[in-house]
Design an enzyme around this catalytic site. Structure first.
Site, PDB file in Angstrom:
ATOM      1  N   GLU A 104      32.535  54.726  39.329  1.00 14.27           N
ATOM      2  CA  GLU A 104      33.270  53.659  38.654  1.00 14.27           C
ATOM      3  C   GLU A 104      33.958  54.210  37.405  1.00 14.27           C
ATOM      4  OE1 GLU A 104      33.317  51.507  40.805  1.00 14.27           O
ATOM      5  OE2 GLU A 104      31.754  50.000  40.643  1.00 14.27           O
ATOM      6  N   HIS A 118      38.078  53.401  41.799  1.00 13.50           N
ATOM      7  CA  HIS A 118      36.874  54.200  42.057  1.00 13.50           C
ATOM      8  C   HIS A 118      36.977  54.956  43.387  1.00 13.50           C
ATOM      9  CE1 HIS A 118      34.327  50.844  44.288  1.00 13.50           C
ATOM     10  NE2 HIS A 118      35.258  51.337  45.075  1.00 13.50           N
ATOM     11  N   ASP A 166      28.153  57.031  49.767  1.00 15.50           N
ATOM     12  CA  ASP A 166      27.469  56.210  48.767  1.00 15.50           C
ATOM     13  C   ASP A 166      26.557  55.207  49.455  1.00 15.50           C
ATOM     14  OD1 ASP A 166      29.471  54.589  49.823  1.00 15.50           O
ATOM     15  OD2 ASP A 166      30.564  54.390  47.945  1.00 15.50           O
ATOM     16  N   ASN A 183      39.733  49.133  41.429  1.00 13.31           N
ATOM     17  CA  ASN A 183      39.611  49.639  40.057  1.00 13.31           C
ATOM     18  C   ASN A 183      39.787  51.162  40.001  1.00 13.31           C
ATOM     19  OD1 ASN A 183      37.263  50.558  41.213  1.00 13.31           O
ATOM     20  ND2 ASN A 183      35.879  49.671  39.691  1.00 13.31           N
TER      21      ASN A 183
HETATM   22  P1  PGA Z   1      37.838  48.935  51.128  1.00 14.01           P
HETATM   23  O1  PGA Z   1      36.932  49.554  49.992  1.00 14.01           O
HETATM   24  O2  PGA Z   1      38.194  50.034  52.067  1.00 14.01           O
HETATM   25  O3  PGA Z   1      36.989  47.904  51.780  1.00 14.01           O
HETATM   26  O4  PGA Z   1      39.047  48.352  50.456  1.00 14.01           O
HETATM   27  C1  PGA Z   1      37.357  50.688  49.319  1.00 14.01           C
HETATM   28  C2  PGA Z   1      36.496  50.958  48.116  1.00 14.01           C
HETATM   29  O5  PGA Z   1      36.107  50.007  47.416  1.00 14.01           O
HETATM   30  O6  PGA Z   1      36.222  52.130  47.829  1.00 14.01           O
END
Ligand code: PGA
Length: 241
Positions: free
Chosen positions: A145, A140, A69, A138
């Protein structure tokens, strides 16, 4: 289908266990195409892979990578660029040249075209052999999302308030872009193997929900329960243990 949950003690053990799986995939298929998430969670794994390469235990000379992404309107030299982060943590230290990287054209004005070009490049490259993913608080995956169903295509998205808050922490007060482009759920789920890394107490609640969930668009990561080869590596803090 239930998820293959593998419990590890802490972030260091998680990095070693994840690196074992990556090395196994790349040893079996040296030109494997690996989807590499950014975020804090996979950084230990990437450091472990770099260490193993230095020790001669990983040959990355044919390995290929694809990004998951990216923020829209952000170039690779911007400190907020997710590709820039992936490049510094994995691509450059593993000696992976630009010809072995698939990334979004996130700076152009046509995000739909960037999404189609990305999908075409992944498909013509033979598809994804291994996707290394983290999970958002959340639920995702990438910037899919909630709600995102299993067929969600690669596309431009508006980021959710939860994601904007979590990501603000990375950029030391800089404005977080509000739009991004993400590999779709359908692209992620087409990976032959998936490795979901879950670490730290902030993920305990979402991991608990994930482990009890049927495929449900309101928790995008729950679509992994229908994928045939997904390993979830979770440390003790993420398991709330
Ligand atoms: P993080 O992010 O590894 O920094 O917790 C994960 C995400 O938001 O997909």
């Amino acid at each position: 289908m239930t998820l293959d949950l593998r419990s590890v003690d802490d972030a260091a053990e998680l990095a070693r266990a994840a690196a074992d799986i990556v090395v196994d995939v790349v040893t079996t298929k040296p030109s494997a195409l690996v989807m590499a998430a950014t975020g804090e969670t996979p950084m230990g794994t990437y450091a472990e892979l770099v260490r193993r390469r230095a020790e001669g235990r990983l040959d990355s000379s044919a390995m290929r990578v694809v990004q998951l992404d990216e923020y829209l309107g952000i170039g690779p030299d911007d400190p907020r660029s997710l590709y820039g982060w992936m490049h510094r943590s994995l691509v450059a230290p593993l000696g992976i040249g630009a010809d072995r990287v698939i990334r979004f054209d996130s700076e152009g004005s046509d995000a739909d075209r960037a999404a189609r070009d990305y999908d075409r490049e992944v498909e013509s490259g033979g598809g994804i052999d291994l996707a290394i993913l983290g999970i958002g608080v959340n639920g995702h995956l990438g910037f899919n999302e909630p709600p995102s169903d299993a067929g969600a295509p690669t596309r431009a998205v508006d980021l959710s308030p939860d994601t904007l808050t979590s990501n603000a922490a990375y950029w030391g007060g800089r404005t977080v872009p509000t739009q991004a482009i993400t590999a779709g759920m359908s692209m992620i789920l087409s990976a032959r193997r998936i490795l979901l890394l879950v670490s730290g107490p902030s993920k305990a609640e979402i991991l608990d929900r994930l482990l009890r969930s049927e495929p449900d668009p309101s928790l995008p990561a729950s679509q992994l329960t229908a994928h045939p080869d997904t390993v979830v590596l979770a440390d003790r803090a993420a398991r709330g243990a």
